[in-house]
Design an enzyme around this catalytic site. Sequence first.
Site, PDB file in Angstrom:
ATOM      1  N   GLY A   1      38.887  51.021  42.771  1.00  0.00           N
ATOM      2  CA  GLY A   1      40.093  51.005  42.521  1.00  0.00           C
ATOM      3  C   GLY A   1      40.934  50.424  43.900  1.00  0.00           C
ATOM      4  N   THR A   2      39.967  49.175  44.233  1.00  0.00           N
ATOM      5  CA  THR A   2      40.488  48.630  45.561  1.00  0.00           C
ATOM      6  C   THR A   2      39.987  47.303  45.523  1.00  0.00           C
ATOM      7  OG1 THR A   2      41.179  48.859  47.791  1.00  0.00           O
ATOM      8  CG2 THR A   2      38.866  49.468  46.971  1.00  0.00           C
TER       9      THR A   2
ATOM     10  N   HIS B   1      38.680  42.171  43.668  1.00  0.00           N
ATOM     11  CA  HIS B   1      39.435  43.518  43.279  1.00  0.00           C
ATOM     12  C   HIS B   1      38.700  44.178  42.256  1.00  0.00           C
ATOM     13  CE1 HIS B   1      42.689  46.414  43.248  1.00  0.00           C
ATOM     14  NE2 HIS B   1      42.370  46.648  41.980  1.00  0.00           N
ATOM     15  N   CYS B   2      38.022  45.323  42.889  1.00  0.00           N
ATOM     16  CA  CYS B   2      36.951  46.093  42.121  1.00  0.00           C
ATOM     17  C   CYS B   2      37.585  47.182  41.369  1.00  0.00           C
ATOM     18  CB  CYS B   2      35.835  46.629  42.895  1.00  0.00           C
ATOM     19  SG  CYS B   2      34.534  47.489  41.854  1.00  0.00           S
ATOM     20  N   GLN B   3      37.784  47.059  40.068  1.00  0.00           N
ATOM     21  CA  GLN B   3      38.440  48.254  39.363  1.00  0.00           C
ATOM     22  C   GLN B   3      38.002  49.460  39.404  1.00  0.00           C
ATOM     23  OE1 GLN B   3      41.416  48.014  38.197  1.00  0.00           O
ATOM     24  NE2 GLN B   3      41.998  46.005  37.660  1.00  0.00           N
TER      25      GLN B   3
END
Length: 205
Positions: free
Chosen positions: A119-120, A114-116
């Site tokens: 954002g997804t 999950h890549c902050q």
Amino acid sequence: PFFILTNILIIVPTALLLMELIESMLNESKRTQSVSIILVVLAACLLTIVLCYMWRAAFTDPGYLPRGNEAVPAPHHQLKPNGSKFCETCKIWRPPRAKHCRFCNCCVRKFDHHCQWIGTCVGQRNYKYFALFVFSINAYAIYMCAICGVSLMMFIRQSHESRLLEIIKQRKFTFLNGGYTLVMSLVLLSLSVYHCRLICHDETT
């Protein structure tokens, strides 16, 4: 919030640098102006590519699996020989390499992470866009760092200025962007190499 911050960290430093370069072009010779225009146009093209890949990665469905209503099997029967595993949250048998994301609260096919920053989740359907975003922004950071270096050398040569503080004062955005993009290019280079290795071995994070 992090996705907005990512856009700001990419767009704002670029805009400040390009404005300074365009302003300096007014005092340059025609030959130097032609070179500066080419550098600015290439930077704008690379920026567009970077943003396109980032937005595609952010707004493409990563491969969310719909929730189900399967009966929860006993703990020692929640893994099948083919690699499928039961998710007690989504109530489904998720395929091999799919994982449950605790941030999105969904199972994702070929879940990478999950890549902050975008954002997804990064999964089966958007991994290629994420990888292209990483590679392109790395190339962009290196290019912008090179532009800063060339711009500073041209300024020093034309102004015959040798005092560091005076150079920084007159070309502050160029100097700051040079340091910023140098650090970012080194960080992104290691990330690019890491994802190249994952792609070559058909692995996920």
